[in-house]
Scaffold this motif. Structure first.
Motif, PDB file in Angstrom:
ATOM      1  N   LYS A 430       0.847  -1.188   0.000  1.00  0.00           N
ATOM      2  CA  LYS A 430       0.000   0.000   0.000  1.00  0.00           C
ATOM      3  C   LYS A 430       0.884   1.240   0.000  1.00  0.00           C
ATOM      4  CE  LYS A 430      -4.508  -1.296   1.014  1.00  0.00           C
ATOM      5  NZ  LYS A 430      -5.823  -0.642   1.134  1.00  0.00           N
ATOM      6  N   VAL A 431       0.445   2.240  -0.743  1.00  0.00           N
ATOM      7  CA  VAL A 431       1.195   3.494  -0.788  1.00  0.00           C
ATOM      8  C   VAL A 431       0.748   4.354   0.386  1.00  0.00           C
ATOM      9  CG1 VAL A 431       1.831   5.490  -2.191  1.00  0.00           C
ATOM     10  CG2 VAL A 431       1.239   3.326  -3.315  1.00  0.00           C
ATOM     11  N   LEU A 432       1.660   4.641   1.291  1.00  0.00           N
ATOM     12  CA  LEU A 432       1.315   5.417   2.484  1.00  0.00           C
ATOM     13  C   LEU A 432       1.311   6.910   2.199  1.00  0.00           C
ATOM     14  CD1 LEU A 432       3.486   3.550   5.159  1.00  0.00           C
ATOM     15  CD2 LEU A 432       0.998   3.427   4.877  1.00  0.00           C
ATOM     16  N   SER A 433       2.315   7.356   1.455  1.00  0.00           N
ATOM     17  CA  SER A 433       2.398   8.805   1.224  1.00  0.00           C
ATOM     18  C   SER A 433       3.373   9.138   0.103  1.00  0.00           C
ATOM     19  CB  SER A 433       2.857   9.518   2.504  1.00  0.00           C
ATOM     20  OG  SER A 433       4.172   9.102   2.826  1.00  0.00           O
ATOM     21  N   ARG A 434       3.152  10.327  -0.455  1.00  0.00           N
ATOM     22  CA  ARG A 434       4.087  10.923  -1.420  1.00  0.00           C
ATOM     23  C   ARG A 434       4.578  12.215  -0.800  1.00  0.00           C
ATOM     24  NH1 ARG A 434       4.341   9.323  -6.408  1.00  0.00           N
ATOM     25  NH2 ARG A 434       2.934   7.649  -7.049  1.00  0.00           N
ATOM     26  N   ASP A 435       5.840  12.252  -0.443  1.00  0.00           N
ATOM     27  CA  ASP A 435       6.394  13.441   0.210  1.00  0.00           C
ATOM     28  C   ASP A 435       5.530  13.880   1.383  1.00  0.00           C
ATOM     29  OD1 ASP A 435       8.753  13.907  -1.032  1.00  0.00           O
ATOM     30  OD2 ASP A 435       7.969  15.369  -2.470  1.00  0.00           O
ATOM     31  N   GLY A 436       5.036  12.926   2.123  1.00  0.00           N
ATOM     32  CA  GLY A 436       4.236  13.250   3.299  1.00  0.00           C
ATOM     33  C   GLY A 436       2.763  13.494   3.014  1.00  0.00           C
ATOM     34  N   ARG A 437       2.421  13.653   1.746  1.00  0.00           N
ATOM     35  CA  ARG A 437       1.009  13.859   1.395  1.00  0.00           C
ATOM     36  C   ARG A 437       0.392  12.511   1.035  1.00  0.00           C
ATOM     37  NH1 ARG A 437       3.775  17.787  -1.321  1.00  0.00           N
ATOM     38  NH2 ARG A 437       3.718  16.555  -3.218  1.00  0.00           N
ATOM     39  N   LYS A 440      -2.583   9.443  -4.383  1.00  0.00           N
ATOM     40  CA  LYS A 440      -3.808   9.720  -5.132  1.00  0.00           C
ATOM     41  C   LYS A 440      -4.857   8.666  -4.779  1.00  0.00           C
ATOM     42  CE  LYS A 440      -1.073  11.556  -8.899  1.00  0.00           C
ATOM     43  NZ  LYS A 440      -0.318  11.115 -10.066  1.00  0.00           N
ATOM     44  N   PRO A 441      -6.141   9.032  -4.801  1.00  0.00           N
ATOM     45  CA  PRO A 441      -7.184   8.083  -4.371  1.00  0.00           C
ATOM     46  C   PRO A 441      -7.113   6.727  -5.091  1.00  0.00           C
ATOM     47  CG  PRO A 441      -8.127  10.263  -4.708  1.00  0.00           C
ATOM     48  CD  PRO A 441      -6.692  10.360  -5.130  1.00  0.00           C
ATOM     49  N   TYR A 442      -6.846   6.729  -6.397  1.00  0.00           N
ATOM     50  CA  TYR A 442      -6.821   5.453  -7.120  1.00  0.00           C
ATOM     51  C   TYR A 442      -5.557   4.657  -6.855  1.00  0.00           C
ATOM     52  CZ  TYR A 442      -3.935   7.969 -10.512  1.00  0.00           C
ATOM     53  OH  TYR A 442      -2.938   8.692 -11.109  1.00  0.00           O
ATOM     54  N   GLU A 443      -4.589   5.270  -6.141  1.00  0.00           N
ATOM     55  CA  GLU A 443      -3.361   4.558  -5.780  1.00  0.00           C
ATOM     56  C   GLU A 443      -3.458   3.940  -4.391  1.00  0.00           C
ATOM     57  OE1 GLU A 443       0.480   6.737  -7.579  1.00  0.00           O
ATOM     58  OE2 GLU A 443      -0.524   7.864  -5.999  1.00  0.00           O
ATOM     59  N   GLN A 444      -4.632   4.039  -3.771  1.00  0.00           N
ATOM     60  CA  GLN A 444      -4.721   3.602  -2.383  1.00  0.00           C
ATOM     61  C   GLN A 444      -5.137   2.151  -2.228  1.00  0.00           C
ATOM     62  OE1 GLN A 444      -6.567   6.604   0.062  1.00  0.00           O
ATOM     63  NE2 GLN A 444      -5.272   8.218  -0.765  1.00  0.00           N
ATOM     64  N   ASN A 453       8.221  10.141  -8.566  1.00  0.00           N
ATOM     65  CA  ASN A 453       8.596  11.317  -9.346  1.00  0.00           C
ATOM     66  C   ASN A 453       9.934  11.879  -8.881  1.00  0.00           C
ATOM     67  OD1 ASN A 453       6.150  11.713 -11.068  1.00  0.00           O
ATOM     68  ND2 ASN A 453       5.173  11.757  -9.050  1.00  0.00           N
ATOM     69  N   GLN A 454      10.439  12.830  -9.668  1.00  0.00           N
ATOM     70  CA  GLN A 454      11.724  13.440  -9.307  1.00  0.00           C
ATOM     71  C   GLN A 454      11.590  14.198  -7.997  1.00  0.00           C
ATOM     72  OE1 GLN A 454      11.149  14.936 -13.217  1.00  0.00           O
ATOM     73  NE2 GLN A 454      13.366  15.159 -13.393  1.00  0.00           N
ATOM     74  N   ASN A 455      12.631  14.177  -7.218  1.00  0.00           N
ATOM     75  CA  ASN A 455      12.679  14.893  -5.943  1.00  0.00           C
ATOM     76  C   ASN A 455      11.513  14.533  -5.047  1.00  0.00           C
ATOM     77  OD1 ASN A 455      14.948  16.380  -6.854  1.00  0.00           O
ATOM     78  ND2 ASN A 455      13.530  17.619  -8.069  1.00  0.00           N
ATOM     79  N   GLU A 456      11.178  13.279  -5.030  1.00  0.00           N
ATOM     80  CA  GLU A 456      10.031  12.847  -4.246  1.00  0.00           C
ATOM     81  C   GLU A 456      10.441  11.624  -3.445  1.00  0.00           C
ATOM     82  OE1 GLU A 456       5.432  12.518  -5.501  1.00  0.00           O
ATOM     83  OE2 GLU A 456       6.666  10.948  -6.400  1.00  0.00           O
ATOM     84  N   THR A 457       9.828  11.476  -2.266  1.00  0.00           N
ATOM     85  CA  THR A 457      10.003  10.244  -1.507  1.00  0.00           C
ATOM     86  C   THR A 457       8.631   9.616  -1.316  1.00  0.00           C
ATOM     87  OG1 THR A 457      11.982  11.001  -0.364  1.00  0.00           O
ATOM     88  CG2 THR A 457      10.758   9.229   0.664  1.00  0.00           C
ATOM     89  N   VAL A 458       8.517   8.377  -1.768  1.00  0.00           N
ATOM     90  CA  VAL A 458       7.253   7.659  -1.640  1.00  0.00           C
ATOM     91  C   VAL A 458       7.418   6.616  -0.546  1.00  0.00           C
ATOM     92  CG1 VAL A 458       5.640   6.117  -2.824  1.00  0.00           C
ATOM     93  CG2 VAL A 458       6.654   8.032  -4.064  1.00  0.00           C
ATOM     94  N   GLN A 459       6.466   6.595   0.379  1.00  0.00           N
ATOM     95  CA  GLN A 459       6.508   5.577   1.441  1.00  0.00           C
ATOM     96  C   GLN A 459       5.477   4.507   1.143  1.00  0.00           C
ATOM     97  OE1 GLN A 459       6.892   6.248   5.539  1.00  0.00           O
ATOM     98  NE2 GLN A 459       7.283   8.445   5.358  1.00  0.00           N
ATOM     99  N   VAL A 460       5.917   3.266   1.198  1.00  0.00           N
ATOM    100  CA  VAL A 460       4.973   2.155   0.976  1.00  0.00           C
ATOM    101  C   VAL A 460       5.032   1.195   2.157  1.00  0.00           C
ATOM    102  CG1 VAL A 460       5.079   2.305  -1.550  1.00  0.00           C
ATOM    103  CG2 VAL A 460       6.694   0.825  -0.372  1.00  0.00           C
TER     104      VAL A 460
END
Ligand code: C2O
Ligand code: CU
Ligand code: CU
Length: 496
Positions: A430-437, A440-444, A453-460
């Motif tokens: 599950k995708v927890l967050s993108r840069d703390g945000r 997207k709803p369909y990614e949940q 994306n560039q300069n981004e940290t994704v937490q899963v």
């Protein structure tokens, strides 16, 4: 294998101008053809197992009239049959390699013992055979299978080694969703290709293509150029699969109608999400519902402005275009009620789970200096440029281990100049967050590949699964296949 590869590189060395010209010549004398539907393959039930057999073979396809393209396929010329399994099945898949090179077959998205995964360690030599046996323990979903040959994944998938794998379960069979395969439940495998003047696939020919990944100017959908779907129902389910080597798509309809996303890689979303545009990176799958009750013809298109053609150091001249994906004609479609579904399924509450106390930070990296050196030294085309946490993939080195039956938080960072679709084997996360945000709803929903994306940290949040084996690793990597082959991949083992 080495010799084959060199021959391949030389044979496909072409200038961008040549690719462009030849494509125009080929593409203009073409009529629209009916969208082919890969054959459904449900296997054979024998002594408590569902048995499948895949022959990996050479083929030839007339994608364009008068041009015979050399291809690879499973049980056929190009791509493979759509394997269908049911949750609870004990399956046994025999793979026979009839190629003149080694290969592997990976069950992308499947939770299974590492030895059965079909990654680079499960090599099948020329004329060799491999049997993969496992129990299907996960939810209904749209998975796929493809070559994962060590260092050769990009060129083998490009030539045709990919196919669909559908899992059904009691819930999906009862869901109020179109589910007649090839009738109102339509696979849409999207790939981009380049052809040379003889109609042959033109794989990576020049250095920038290795860096940004192979982008083609011509789309093939289920292996067909410029296809038409004569819809049989006004309520269509499309199983969208980005099986391209490197291209991102931004899918939508030419009349601006919205559609509903009902599933991601790991199965149904809890609720449908209405969208007009859907971005998909290589390796991602989404299922959408399309309402055609107005009986109009619509074009599913990919709109420019996403992925690595939209920006980036190489500019990708002429590569970022709107592209026609699939023309849908609903004139004679049977009218079906389109009662909106509100709840598709419910997901376990993972957010309240206590994740394992580990810190897992993975930085996707492209060494620009290494690349420049590589450009100057034409023989130094691979190795060292693509990495994760500074390590390029080394098949003899296990990067880390996890414990089974845990939830782990993985932080995937990207300070490179490109967008990367990050994939993990043996899990639906599950995708927890993108840069703390929030994602997207369909990614949940459940996913096995996520855009970083560039300069981004994704937490899963990664479930490590029930299988352990300290000898056989699973892979995690960028699903731009040239990045994977170039070393943006690592491997982990699961301990008990
Ligand atoms: Cu679809 Cu490791 O790959
Ligand atoms: Cu995979
Ligand atoms: Cu990448």
């Amino acid at each position: 294998m080495k010799i084959n590869r060199r021959k391949f590189l030389m044979a496909t060395a072409a200038t961008p101008a040549m690719i462009f010209t030849s494509r125009q010549v080929i593409a203009t004398n073409q009529h629209r053809q009916e969208l082919p539907i890969p054959e459904l393959y449900e296997g054979e039930y024998k002594s408590g197992k569902v048995k499948f057999r895949l022959n990996v073979e050479h083929g030839e396809v007339e994608f364009f009239k008068g041009y015979k393209t050399s291809t690879l396929g499973y049980n056929g010329n190009y791509l493979g049959p759509t394997m269908k399994m049911k949750k609870g099945d004990q399956v046994s898949i025999e793979v026979n390699n009839h190629l003149a090179e080694d290969t592997t077959v990976h069950w992308h998205g499947m939770v299974l013992p590492a030895k059965m995964d079909g990654g680079p360690h499960q090599n099948i030599v020329q004329q060799g055979k491999w049997i993969s046996e496992f129990k299907v323990i996960q939810k209904a979903s749209t998975l796929f299978y493809h070559s994962h040959a060590h260092g050769q994944t990009g060129q083998q998938v490009y030539r045709g080694l990919a196919g669909l794998l559908l899992i059904e379960d009691d819930e999906s069979e009862q869901a109020d969703l179109p589910s007649e395969y090839g009738v109102d439940d339509i696979p849409v495998v999207i790939q981009d290709r380049d052809f040379d003047q003889n109609g042959q696939f033109n794989y990576v020919g020049f250095m920038p293509e290795r860096m940004v990944g192979k982008h083609g100017k011509t789309l093939l959908i289920n292996g067909a150029y410029s296809p038409l779907l004569n819809a049989k129902s006004t309520r269509l389910r499309l199983r969208l699969v980005n099986a391209s080597n490197a291209r991102f798509y931004n899918l939508g309809f030419n009349d601006g109608r919205s559609f509903q996303v009902v599933a991601s890689e790991g199965g149904l979303l809890e609720h449908p999400i209405a969208l007009k545009r859907l971005e998909m990176g290589p390796g991602e799958r989404y299922e959408i519902l399309v309402d055609l009750s107005d009986r109009k013809s619509v074009m599913l298109k990919s709109y420019r402005g996403v992925g690595n053609t939209a920006h980036g150091p190489m500019g990708m001249m002429g590569m970022d275009n709107d592209m026609d994906v699939l023309l849908i004609n609903a004139e004679s479609a049977e009218k079906r009620p389109t009662t909106p579904v509100e709840t598709l399924t419910s997901h376990p509450d993972w957010m309240s789970m206590k994740p394992a106390d580990v810190s897992r930070q993975l930085e996707l990296q492209m060494g620009m200096m290494g690349m420049m050196r590589g450009m100057m030294n034409r023989m130094g085309m691979s190795g060292g440029m693509m990495s994760i946490n500074g390590d390029s993939f080394d098949i003899d080195h296990i990067n880390f281990s996890v414990r089974k039956n845990q939830f782990e938080v993985w932080r995937i960072g990207n300070n490179s100049p490109m967008v990367h679709p990050f994939h993990i084997h043996n899990t639906q996360f599950k995708v927890l967050s993108r840069d703390g945000r929030p994602a997207k709803p369909y990614e949940q929903g459940f996913k096995d590949t996520v855009i970083v994306n560039q300069n981004e940290t994704v937490q899963v949040l990664v479930p490590t699964g029930p299988y352990s084996d300290t000898q056989s690793p699973y892979m995690y990597h960028c699903h731009i296949l040239e990045h994977e082959d170039g070393g943006m991949m690592g491997q982990f083992v699961v301990k008990s």
